[in-house]
Design an enzyme around this catalytic site. Structure first.
Site, mmCIF file in Angstrom:
data_model
loop_
_atom_site.group_PDB
_atom_site.id
_atom_site.type_symbol
_atom_site.label_atom_id
_atom_site.label_comp_id
_atom_site.label_asym_id
_atom_site.label_seq_id
_atom_site.Cartn_x
_atom_site.Cartn_y
_atom_site.Cartn_z
ATOM 1 N N MET A 1 0.802 -1.266 -0.059
ATOM 2 C CA MET A 1 0.049 0.055 0.024
ATOM 3 C C MET A 1 0.916 1.314 -0.049
ATOM 4 S SD MET A 1 -3.210 -0.745 0.025
ATOM 5 C CE MET A 1 -4.174 0.940 0.525
ATOM 6 N N SER B 1 13.286 -1.563 7.045
ATOM 7 C CA SER B 1 14.385 -2.151 6.207
ATOM 8 C C SER B 1 14.561 -1.484 5.096
ATOM 9 C CB SER B 1 14.122 -3.704 6.152
ATOM 10 O OG SER B 1 13.577 -4.085 5.062
ATOM 11 N N LYS C 1 1.088 -0.823 9.988
ATOM 12 C CA LYS C 1 -0.013 -1.618 10.623
ATOM 13 C C LYS C 1 -0.831 -0.779 11.500
ATOM 14 C CE LYS C 1 0.231 -6.500 10.388
ATOM 15 N NZ LYS C 1 1.081 -7.617 10.600
ATOM 16 N N SER D 1 -9.389 3.877 0.949
ATOM 17 C CA SER D 1 -10.021 2.638 0.284
ATOM 18 C C SER D 1 -9.677 2.400 -1.080
ATOM 19 C CB SER D 1 -11.635 2.577 0.505
ATOM 20 O OG SER D 1 -12.133 1.349 0.056
ATOM 21 N N LYS E 1 -14.195 5.773 7.334
ATOM 22 C CA LYS E 1 -13.533 4.743 6.759
ATOM 23 C C LYS E 1 -14.122 3.341 7.498
ATOM 24 C CE LYS E 1 -11.536 1.930 4.113
ATOM 25 N NZ LYS E 1 -10.698 0.801 4.618
ATOM 26 N N HIS F 1 -17.464 2.851 6.043
ATOM 27 C CA HIS F 1 -17.386 2.285 4.706
ATOM 28 C C HIS F 1 -17.106 0.718 4.779
ATOM 29 C CE1 HIS F 1 -14.689 1.026 1.780
ATOM 30 N NE2 HIS F 1 -15.441 1.901 0.835
ATOM 31 N N HIS G 1 -38.281 -0.875 36.814
ATOM 32 C CA HIS G 1 -37.619 0.019 35.950
ATOM 33 C C HIS G 1 -38.370 1.111 35.526
ATOM 34 C CE1 HIS G 1 -34.084 -2.507 36.374
ATOM 35 N NE2 HIS G 1 -34.770 -3.656 36.029
#
Ligand code: 6PG
Length: 489
Positions: free
Chosen positions: A23, A44, A85, A138, A193, A196, A463
């Site tokens: 991504m 890395s 992540k 997205s 998102k 979505h 209640h």
């Protein structure tokens, strides 16, 4: 165009990207292809080097080997995209970069973060003078490269510094408008998102149910159902998910010669954003039953041992529709799918409205529909209609009562009910269609049995309840028969 080392280009890159998994790599390439000078970095360095080696010809990359080099390569105010992540890795990367940044710099988290994490991070970084933009993205790998739908949150001033760049890399709707807009402050972008993705789960589940009833109540083959979906894709259901579903159903497994769908283990997995949608909806008290059933349907499918244990339970043989009845049923399923889809979106937009209210985000619902029109997984013609609904009435209480949608639901409802009935009498599970129909009927009901539930609560727990004929809060002394009800304290 070529790759350059950071030392030669101190402070020249217009944007940086750290995290060179697919991504991050594709988003960096997208910026470079649009003519921006992009500083790239990965924990890395091999990945950074391979990006520059493989795609250096696409634009100008500045390869940074360390966090300090990456920050030094950026123009001020610095704009740095974190593509790592969600969860702890994001916090770790923020802690690595924030101390190297200055007041007014912008950190953009383009991962699938939980909006409450984004709220916390935004607050902490704001106190340090850094803008933190939680940006929903997205469209998967292809979207990142060719144009994703982008849902940035954060401060309005950070959007001023970012908007033009984001607009140039975002997908373009059919009318040419970029699929990006400032959604709202702090966690608004990641919240939108997440919803979505909840809607994505519901769309996928409803399409899967349509396939299942066509297969088992009408006896159509996957290839025939692919043709049905192709036809539907030319009408009001026109969408990316219907299009790819047709392709998947038409696909034959090379190893066995069987339909691909028959050789795939029927246990759906998830990374968890659909679950977040439902958890958040529960906290907000928003009924997203269609989305929740989609999440639960995946969970049911994954309980292999439970399913095996229950496999011998009694059930009916599916009805086997033929000829004209079968054709009519196919048309009914299109209606059921469309109506259920309207319900999922109505529930998702209700959740966005509730989140916006709760957190003071002032989200423009029509704009959200507009930025989902291209690039994202749920892109569809349908979103134009949603935008039109909110443009006409920004304070629309639910999409179901928009004039056009209400008419579509009125026209679809008989067919929708027939599909749910046929599925039930055939023993074919349709949790999505059924939940959507139950929601529709619940909202339109003049009286709900909630009155009885209030009575039960009052009986066993005092209640209290409210009455239809007068105000106040009331309690009945249930144990003492014949005594009139008493006002509560
Ligand atoms: C998108 C998708 C993406 C999501 C995957 C997998 O909008 O590009 O929503 O963000 O992570 O589609 O989701 P699940 O593994 O939860 O099905």
């Amino acid at each position: 165009m070529h790759a350059e080392t950071e030392a030669a280009h101190h402070g020249t890159a217009e944007i940086g990207v750290t995290g060179m998994a697919v991504m991050g790599r594709n988003l960096a390439r997208n910026f470079a292809r649009k003519g921006y000078r992009v500083a790239v970095h990965n924990r890395s360095a091999t990945r950074t080097r391979s990006l520059v080696q493989d795609f250096g010809h696409e634009g100008t990359f500045v390869a940074a080997e360390s966090a300090a080099e990456l920050v030094a390569a950026l123009q001020r105010p610095r704009r740095l995209v974190l593509m790592v992540k969600a969860g702890e890795p994001t916090d770790a990367v923020i802690e690595e970069f924030a101390p190297l940044m200055d007041e007014g710099d912008i950190l953009i988290d383009a991962g699938n973060a939980h909006f409450s994490d984004t709220r916390r991070r935004e607050q902490e970084l704001r106190a340090r003078g850094i803008h933190f933009v939680g940006c929903g993205i997205s469209g998967g790998e292809e979207g990142a490269l060719h144009g994703p739908s982008l849902m940035p949150g954060g401060s309005a001033s950070s959007y001023k510094a970012l908007g033009t760049m984001l607009e140039s890399v975002a997908a373009k709707a059919p009318d040419g408008t970029p699929c990006v807009a400032h959604v709202g402050p702090d966690g608004a972008g990641h919240f939108v998102k997440t919803v979505h993705n909840g809607i994505e789960y519901a769309d996928m589940q409803l399409i899967a149910e349509a396939y299942d009833v066509l297969r088992h109540a009408v006896g159509r083959t996957p290839a025939q159902i692919a043709d049905v979906f192709r036809t539907w894709n030319e009408g009001r259901l026109d969408s990316y998910l219907i299009e790819i579903t047709a392709e998947i159903l038409a696909h034959t497994d090379a190893a066995t010669g069987e339909p691909f769908v028959d050789v795939v283990l029927d246990q759906a997995e998830q990374k968890g954003t659909g679950r977040w949608t439902v958890q958040t909806a529960l906290d907000l008290g928003v009924p997203v039953s269609g989305i929740a059933e989609a999440v639960f349907a995946r969970a049911v499918s994954g309980h292999a041992a439970l399913r095996e244990a229950a496999a011998s339970l009694a059930g009916p043989a599916p009805v086997a529709l033929e000829g004209a009845a079968a054709d009519r049923f196919v048309a009914d399923v299109e209606q059921a799918l469309y109506a259920s889809k309207i319900v999922s979106y109505a529930q998702g937009f209700h959740q966005i409205a509730a989140g916006s209210q709760e957190y003071g985000w002032d989200i423009d619902l029509g704009e959200v529909a507009a930025l989902w029109r291209a690039g994202c997984i749920i892109r569809a013609k349908f979103l134009d209609r949603i935008r039109a609904a909110y443009d006409a009435r920004p304070a629309l209480p639910t999409l179901l009562t928009d004039e056009d949608f209400a008419a579509a639901l009125r026209d679809a409802q008989d067919a929708w009910r027939r599909v749910v009935v046929t599925a039930a009498t055939s023993g074919i599970p349709t949790p999505g269609f059924s939940a959507a129909l139950a929601y529709y009927d619940s909202l339109r009901a003049e009286r709900l049995p909630a009155a009885l539930i209030q009575g039960q609560r009052d009986y066993f727990g005092a209640h209290t309840y409210r009455r239809t004929d007068r105000g106040g809060v009331h309690h009945t002394r249930w144990a003492q028969e014949g005594r009139p009800e008493q006002p509560a304290d």
